[in-house]
Design a protein around this motif. Structure first.
Motif, PDB file in Angstrom:
ATOM      1  N   SER A  87      -1.308 -26.353  13.547  1.00 57.77           N
ATOM      2  CA  SER A  87      -0.244 -25.517  12.972  1.00 57.77           C
ATOM      3  C   SER A  87       0.367 -24.609  14.031  1.00 57.77           C
ATOM      4  CB  SER A  87      -0.800 -24.670  11.822  1.00 57.77           C
ATOM      5  OG  SER A  87      -1.188 -25.468  10.736  1.00 57.77           O
ATOM      6  N   ALA A  88      -0.490 -24.031  14.880  1.00 59.34           N
ATOM      7  CA  ALA A  88       0.003 -23.140  15.931  1.00 59.34           C
ATOM      8  C   ALA A  88       0.890 -23.898  16.914  1.00 59.34           C
ATOM      9  CB  ALA A  88      -1.173 -22.498  16.654  1.00 59.34           C
ATOM     10  N   GLY A  89       0.372 -24.995  17.432  1.00 58.74           N
ATOM     11  CA  GLY A  89       1.128 -25.741  18.426  1.00 58.74           C
ATOM     12  C   GLY A  89       2.417 -26.317  17.888  1.00 58.74           C
ATOM     13  N   ILE A  90       2.357 -26.847  16.669  1.00 56.41           N
ATOM     14  CA  ILE A  90       3.543 -27.505  16.127  1.00 56.41           C
ATOM     15  C   ILE A  90       4.590 -26.502  15.667  1.00 56.41           C
ATOM     16  CG2 ILE A  90       3.031 -27.767  13.649  1.00 56.41           C
ATOM     17  CD1 ILE A  90       3.626 -30.814  14.120  1.00 56.41           C
ATOM     18  N   SER A  91       4.168 -25.260  15.395  1.00 58.09           N
ATOM     19  CA  SER A  91       5.153 -24.226  15.068  1.00 58.09           C
ATOM     20  C   SER A  91       6.033 -23.945  16.285  1.00 58.09           C
ATOM     21  CB  SER A  91       4.454 -22.949  14.602  1.00 58.09           C
ATOM     22  OG  SER A  91       3.741 -22.337  15.663  1.00 58.09           O
ATOM     23  N   LEU A  92       5.422 -23.984  17.472  1.00 54.39           N
ATOM     24  CA  LEU A  92       6.199 -23.810  18.703  1.00 54.39           C
ATOM     25  C   LEU A  92       7.047 -25.039  18.985  1.00 54.39           C
ATOM     26  CD1 LEU A  92       6.847 -22.180  21.287  1.00 54.39           C
ATOM     27  CD2 LEU A  92       4.914 -23.340  22.361  1.00 54.39           C
ATOM     28  N   ILE A  93       6.455 -26.218  18.856  1.00 54.80           N
ATOM     29  CA  ILE A  93       7.180 -27.459  19.139  1.00 54.80           C
ATOM     30  C   ILE A  93       8.434 -27.570  18.279  1.00 54.80           C
ATOM     31  CG2 ILE A  93       7.058 -29.969  18.951  1.00 54.80           C
ATOM     32  CD1 ILE A  93       4.069 -29.742  19.685  1.00 54.80           C
ATOM     33  N   PRO A 107      15.252 -23.523  20.504  1.00 56.23           N
ATOM     34  CA  PRO A 107      15.844 -22.257  20.044  1.00 56.23           C
ATOM     35  C   PRO A 107      15.083 -21.022  20.516  1.00 56.23           C
ATOM     36  CG  PRO A 107      15.745 -23.835  18.241  1.00 56.23           C
ATOM     37  CD  PRO A 107      14.972 -24.428  19.380  1.00 56.23           C
ATOM     38  N   ILE A 108      13.757 -21.119  20.606  1.00 52.64           N
ATOM     39  CA  ILE A 108      12.960 -19.988  21.104  1.00 52.64           C
ATOM     40  C   ILE A 108      13.312 -19.712  22.557  1.00 52.64           C
ATOM     41  CG2 ILE A 108      10.620 -19.298  21.774  1.00 52.64           C
ATOM     42  CD1 ILE A 108       9.619 -20.621  19.198  1.00 52.64           C
TER      43      ILE A 108
END
Length: 223
Positions: free
Chosen positions: A45-51, A56-57
């Protein structure tokens, strides 16, 4: 003779299938399977939230162009593949549990400081390491599963555990996208992920192998 051979082969396949299903049902009856599922879910969940929001980030925090954001995404994505190899090898001497503790700790710090990084190079490096941890979950969990439930049973047991990836692929992106929309920036979303990672550290610290008596005779003794 050929028919007998085919029949024997068919019986062997059916026996292997029954063994796999029995091993899976036995694993599902233990809290450890669900604990490992949760560890994989949280890390993914953590990694894919960034991916899911990477370009845009980069654009919002580092103020880079769309082209440069794409280049940064390409460089950071290498971390996913590298992390699978690096953390899998690291877990052989650090142990699976403490490898997850270290990956969670790293992500706590990196997700927290990400909103403060305005330099493209630093932001790319941080994203690279976060994606190393993302890939590390997939690189380490098969061995984690084998340690707890036997190497012969990894196929069906880890196969079902990969549903954690499917659930995380919905949860992580939706969480950070919702927080971005509701707050107007990625800062709160990234820092909430950092807090989630901090709480997640409890999981690998408390998880322990199933007791041999809790597993059926078809499941190999844990390491």
């Amino acid at each position: 003779m050929e028919t007998g051979g085919l029949d024997a082969e068919g019986l062997g396949h059916r026996a292997a299938l029954r063994h796999g299903l029995h091993a899976l049902s036995t694993a599902l009856a233990t809290w450890q399977w669900w604990a490992l599922w949760l560890l994989l879910f949280l890390n993914t969940s953590a990694g894919i939230s960034l991916i899911s929001q990477e370009a845009p980030i980069f654009h919002e925090i580092a103020k880079v162009s769309a082209i440069n954001a794409g280049i940064m995404v390409g460089i950071a994505s290498i971390g996913n593949a590298f992390g699978r190899i690096f953390w899998a090898a690291t877990s052989d001497f650090l142990t699976r549990r403490w490898t997850f503790v270290v990956m969670f700790l790293i992500q706590v710090g990196l997700f927290w400081i990400t909103p403060t990084l305005s330099t493209p190079a630093y932001l790319t490096e941080v994203a690279f390491v976060i994606l190393m941890c993302y890939g590390g979950g997939f690189g380490t969990m098969p061995a984690f599963t084998a340690d707890y439930f036997g190497s012969k049973n990894v196929g069906p047991i880890y196969g079902l555990m990969l549903t954690a990836w499917g659930c995380a692929s919905a949860f992580g992106p939706l969480l950070i996208a919702h927080l971005r929309q509701s707050t107007g920036s990625y800062t709160s979303g990234l820092r909430i992920v950092a807090v989630i990672m901090l709480i997640s550290i409890i999981g690998p610290i408390i998880v322990r192998p199933p007791r041999p008596k809790a597993l059926s005779a078809s499941v190999a003794t844990v390491r």
